[in-house]
Design a protein around this motif. Structure first.
Motif, PDB file in Angstrom:
ATOM      1  N   GLN A  54       0.829  -1.211   0.000  1.00  0.00           N
ATOM      2  CA  GLN A  54       0.000   0.000   0.000  1.00  0.00           C
ATOM      3  C   GLN A  54       0.860   1.256   0.000  1.00  0.00           C
ATOM      4  O   GLN A  54       0.497   2.275  -0.618  1.00  0.00           O
ATOM      5  CB  GLN A  54      -0.935   0.011   1.209  1.00  0.00           C
ATOM      6  CG  GLN A  54      -0.236   0.041   2.563  1.00  0.00           C
ATOM      7  CD  GLN A  54      -1.217   0.115   3.710  1.00  0.00           C
ATOM      8  OE1 GLN A  54      -2.091   0.998   3.722  1.00  0.00           O
ATOM      9  NE2 GLN A  54      -1.105  -0.797   4.659  1.00  0.00           N
ATOM     10  N   TYR A  55       2.036   1.200   0.656  1.00  0.00           N
ATOM     11  CA  TYR A  55       2.914   2.368   0.692  1.00  0.00           C
ATOM     12  C   TYR A  55       3.639   2.543  -0.636  1.00  0.00           C
ATOM     13  O   TYR A  55       3.830   3.664  -1.111  1.00  0.00           O
ATOM     14  CB  TYR A  55       3.914   2.247   1.845  1.00  0.00           C
ATOM     15  CG  TYR A  55       3.223   2.209   3.183  1.00  0.00           C
ATOM     16  CD1 TYR A  55       2.612   3.343   3.708  1.00  0.00           C
ATOM     17  CD2 TYR A  55       3.142   1.034   3.911  1.00  0.00           C
ATOM     18  CE1 TYR A  55       1.949   3.311   4.919  1.00  0.00           C
ATOM     19  CE2 TYR A  55       2.479   0.976   5.125  1.00  0.00           C
ATOM     20  CZ  TYR A  55       1.884   2.125   5.623  1.00  0.00           C
ATOM     21  OH  TYR A  55       1.218   2.087   6.821  1.00  0.00           O
ATOM     22  N   LEU A  56       4.031   1.417  -1.251  1.00  0.00           N
ATOM     23  CA  LEU A  56       4.664   1.509  -2.564  1.00  0.00           C
ATOM     24  C   LEU A  56       3.695   2.137  -3.572  1.00  0.00           C
ATOM     25  O   LEU A  56       4.094   2.952  -4.406  1.00  0.00           O
ATOM     26  CB  LEU A  56       5.094   0.117  -3.046  1.00  0.00           C
ATOM     27  CG  LEU A  56       6.185  -0.583  -2.238  1.00  0.00           C
ATOM     28  CD1 LEU A  56       6.444  -1.981  -2.803  1.00  0.00           C
ATOM     29  CD2 LEU A  56       7.478   0.228  -2.229  1.00  0.00           C
ATOM     30  N   SER A  57       2.427   1.754  -3.483  1.00  0.00           N
ATOM     31  CA  SER A  57       1.414   2.321  -4.377  1.00  0.00           C
ATOM     32  C   SER A  57       1.235   3.812  -4.117  1.00  0.00           C
ATOM     33  O   SER A  57       1.108   4.614  -5.047  1.00  0.00           O
ATOM     34  CB  SER A  57       0.075   1.598  -4.181  1.00  0.00           C
ATOM     35  OG  SER A  57       0.187   0.225  -4.482  1.00  0.00           O
ATOM     36  N   LYS A  58       1.264   4.195  -2.843  1.00  0.00           N
ATOM     37  CA  LYS A  58       1.086   5.603  -2.468  1.00  0.00           C
ATOM     38  C   LYS A  58       2.266   6.459  -2.930  1.00  0.00           C
ATOM     39  O   LYS A  58       2.089   7.578  -3.418  1.00  0.00           O
ATOM     40  CB  LYS A  58       0.929   5.705  -0.950  1.00  0.00           C
ATOM     41  CG  LYS A  58       0.737   7.120  -0.431  1.00  0.00           C
ATOM     42  CD  LYS A  58       0.576   7.124   1.076  1.00  0.00           C
ATOM     43  CE  LYS A  58       0.401   8.551   1.598  1.00  0.00           C
ATOM     44  NZ  LYS A  58       0.254   8.574   3.076  1.00  0.00           N
ATOM     45  N   PHE A  59       3.493   5.901  -2.782  1.00  0.00           N
ATOM     46  CA  PHE A  59       4.686   6.666  -3.131  1.00  0.00           C
ATOM     47  C   PHE A  59       4.816   6.913  -4.636  1.00  0.00           C
ATOM     48  O   PHE A  59       5.620   7.741  -5.064  1.00  0.00           O
ATOM     49  CB  PHE A  59       5.946   5.968  -2.623  1.00  0.00           C
ATOM     50  CG  PHE A  59       6.031   5.865  -1.122  1.00  0.00           C
ATOM     51  CD1 PHE A  59       5.359   6.758  -0.302  1.00  0.00           C
ATOM     52  CD2 PHE A  59       6.791   4.866  -0.521  1.00  0.00           C
ATOM     53  CE1 PHE A  59       5.433   6.652   1.081  1.00  0.00           C
ATOM     54  CE2 PHE A  59       6.875   4.758   0.845  1.00  0.00           C
ATOM     55  CZ  PHE A  59       6.187   5.659   1.664  1.00  0.00           C
ATOM     56  N   LEU A  60       4.031   6.187  -5.446  1.00  0.00           N
ATOM     57  CA  LEU A  60       4.047   6.450  -6.887  1.00  0.00           C
ATOM     58  C   LEU A  60       3.540   7.854  -7.203  1.00  0.00           C
ATOM     59  O   LEU A  60       3.779   8.378  -8.294  1.00  0.00           O
ATOM     60  CB  LEU A  60       3.180   5.416  -7.626  1.00  0.00           C
ATOM     61  CG  LEU A  60       3.707   3.978  -7.675  1.00  0.00           C
ATOM     62  CD1 LEU A  60       2.654   3.058  -8.274  1.00  0.00           C
ATOM     63  CD2 LEU A  60       5.002   3.882  -8.480  1.00  0.00           C
ATOM     64  N   GLU A  61       2.852   8.479  -6.243  1.00  0.00           N
ATOM     65  CA  GLU A  61       2.335   9.838  -6.421  1.00  0.00           C
ATOM     66  C   GLU A  61       3.378  10.893  -6.058  1.00  0.00           C
ATOM     67  O   GLU A  61       3.159  12.089  -6.247  1.00  0.00           O
ATOM     68  CB  GLU A  61       1.093  10.042  -5.527  1.00  0.00           C
ATOM     69  CG  GLU A  61      -0.038   9.063  -5.772  1.00  0.00           C
ATOM     70  CD  GLU A  61      -0.918   9.494  -6.933  1.00  0.00           C
ATOM     71  OE1 GLU A  61      -0.524  10.428  -7.669  1.00  0.00           O
ATOM     72  OE2 GLU A  61      -1.985   8.881  -7.113  1.00  0.00           O
ATOM     73  N   SER A  62       4.517  10.464  -5.528  1.00  0.00           N
ATOM     74  CA  SER A  62       5.552  11.395  -5.080  1.00  0.00           C
ATOM     75  C   SER A  62       6.142  12.184  -6.249  1.00  0.00           C
ATOM     76  O   SER A  62       6.187  11.707  -7.386  1.00  0.00           O
ATOM     77  CB  SER A  62       6.668  10.630  -4.366  1.00  0.00           C
ATOM     78  OG  SER A  62       7.775  11.477  -4.110  1.00  0.00           O
ATOM     79  N   GLU A  63       6.616  13.389  -5.957  1.00  0.00           N
ATOM     80  CA  GLU A  63       7.297  14.190  -6.978  1.00  0.00           C
ATOM     81  C   GLU A  63       8.775  13.839  -7.065  1.00  0.00           C
ATOM     82  O   GLU A  63       9.475  14.306  -7.965  1.00  0.00           O
ATOM     83  CB  GLU A  63       7.129  15.680  -6.664  1.00  0.00           C
ATOM     84  CG  GLU A  63       5.684  16.156  -6.782  1.00  0.00           C
ATOM     85  CD  GLU A  63       5.540  17.642  -6.516  1.00  0.00           C
ATOM     86  OE1 GLU A  63       6.587  18.305  -6.292  1.00  0.00           O
ATOM     87  OE2 GLU A  63       4.400  18.140  -6.534  1.00  0.00           O
ATOM     88  N   ASN A  64       9.243  13.020  -6.132  1.00  0.00           N
ATOM     89  CA  ASN A  64      10.644  12.586  -6.137  1.00  0.00           C
ATOM     90  C   ASN A  64      10.785  11.412  -7.106  1.00  0.00           C
ATOM     91  O   ASN A  64      10.348  10.292  -6.836  1.00  0.00           O
ATOM     92  CB  ASN A  64      11.061  12.165  -4.726  1.00  0.00           C
ATOM     93  CG  ASN A  64      12.539  11.822  -4.629  1.00  0.00           C
ATOM     94  OD1 ASN A  64      13.085  11.144  -5.500  1.00  0.00           O
ATOM     95  ND2 ASN A  64      13.184  12.296  -3.573  1.00  0.00           N
TER      96      ASN A  64
END
Length: 426
Positions: A54-64
């Protein structure tokens, strides 16, 4: 791995705390480590069970973009597993993957994103989501002027997405078939395998099959049969099957390939089961044309198939395609009689006992064609084929019903003829 549950919990804790706002400079190496470790199946299981997806999926939205790249790579590895593919969809990871395709200047991230798309697209439900997001339209431009690793992932993604007819239409209208055919001239085995898979899936649609043939795709696929790599050979053979099946002028198309039929027959001697299955399937499709079947017969297809039916008597994956090829090849000349003389009937009767639907259906079809030769009916009767065929008469598949009933009728007619002959002799 050594610490089991405690390791998974600590990994989850690190990832989740960083997601609440701690410095991304720490989060990046953590996810990078997860990405590297996710190559290992046991570690993939730990990532999935630890709630990290779930966190890997969320981090796909990161600008980094560095963080996104590592997340995508980790998903690429983890999505080999069914549960992970479901979790990525449930945690809304599919939408950001599609949006990230536009960042073509970051090749490392693009490789990770396209790889992640390829693996999650294995699930049909994910393909449905990608259809609605018009993913294939965005993938097609990445089939040229990109590093090989990216094109390998894109071709793999397209092959998986093409399970959905609407996606095939998107690929065709975006010009994807031309790009795919052009890639058949390459030398990278993995790329060739994925491209062949993609073309094979697209060729299930008649309009796409016509375009593939128009741009010389069938000839190029046929040339891949000469590859020393068995996976390239089998993927090309599987792709050729729908190209033949969905082409109105398939017979002439195949005849135009100089030496093509001889090459097909020679590959029936392969030791690789995937090659054998795919080539037998190709033979079954080619044999629908009588002229081509005559050429196959001249090249010795009957004795080779006769050997295979015994050699692979216990391998359901291969023997279904062998039976299918035998059934198709019975139509020409004395092939029925020759198959019988080469003791094909007895092992085919045993195929009827298989629990694999394709195997027993193909065997019943083949036995029906063979039963048109009286001597073959004798062997079927002696090996109690009727008791298996009777059950198939009530099957939901009307083609199987007809084949089973026809075979029983032919066996019965022979038995009646023998009874009449005996009574007259008395």
């Amino acid at each position: 791995k050594a610490h089991g549950k405690s390791t998974r919990e600590s990994n989850k804790a690190v990832v989740s705390t960083q997601s609440t706002g701690e410095v991304e400079t720490i989060l990046v190496p953590v996810v990078a480590t997860l990405s590297e470790c996710s190559v290992d199946p046991e570690y993939r299981a730990a990532i999935c069970e630890g709630g990290i997806i779930q966190y890997l999926s969320k981090f796909l939205e990161s600008e980094n973009q560095e963080l996104v790249s590592h997340c995508a790579k980790a998903i690429f590895h983890c999505a080999e597993d069914v549960l992970t593919r479901t979790l990525i969809r449930q945690h809304h990871g599919l939408e950001p993957l599609v949006r990230l395709i536009k960042f073509t200047e970051n090749v490392y991230m693009l490789e990770g994103v396209t790889g992640a798309i390829w693996k999650v697209a294995i699930d049909r439900e994910n393909c449905e989501t990608f259809k609605n997001l018009k993913l294939c339209e965005s993938l097609v431009p990445l089939l040229h002027n990109q590093p090989e690793e990216v094109m390998i992932n894109v071709a793999g993604s397209i092959a998986e997405c093409a399970k959905i007819p609407e996606n095939i239409e998107q690929i065709r209208k975006a010009g994807g078939l031309t790009y795919l055919v052009n890639l058949l001239s390459g030398t990278n085995p993995t790329l060739l395998i994925n491209v062949a898979h993609a073309l094979g899936k697209c060729a299930t649609e008649p309009d796409s099959a016509t375009i593939i043939d128009k741009y010389d795709g069938v000839r190029l696929l046929w040339s891949l049969l000469k590859s020393p790599n068995p996976q390239v050979q089998s993927s090309a053979a599987w792709a050729i099957c729908p190209c033949i099946d969905n082409n109105k002028d398939a017979g002439e198309m195949v005849r135009s390939l100089v030496g093509g039929l001889e090459l097909i027959v020679s590959l029936l001697k392969s030791d690789n089961r995937e090659v054998l299955a795919s080539i037998c399937s190709a033979v079954a499709n080619i044999a629908k044309d009588e002229q081509n079947l005559a050429v196959l017969t001249d090249h010795g297809v009957v004795p080779i198939l006769s050997k295979l039916v015994v050699a692979h008597a216990n391998d359901d994956y291969v023997r279904g395609h062998i039976a299918d090829a035998i059934g198709r090849c019975c139509i020409w000349g004395n092939n029925r009689k020759e198959f019988g003389a080469r003791d094909v009937v007895k092992p085919l009767v045993k195929y009827l006992k298989s629990k694999d639907t394709f195997v027993y259906k193909a065997a019943a079809m083949a036995l029906f064609h063979l039963s048109l030769e009286p001597e073959n009916c004798v062997v079927m009767h002696e090996n109690h084929a009727k008791q298996w065929l009777v059950n198939m008469v009530g099957d939901d598949d009307w083609k199987l019903q007809e084949a089973a009933a026809g075979c029983i009728a032919n066996i019965r007619h022979l038995a009646l003829a023998n009874d009449i002959h005996r009574s007259q002799a008395r």
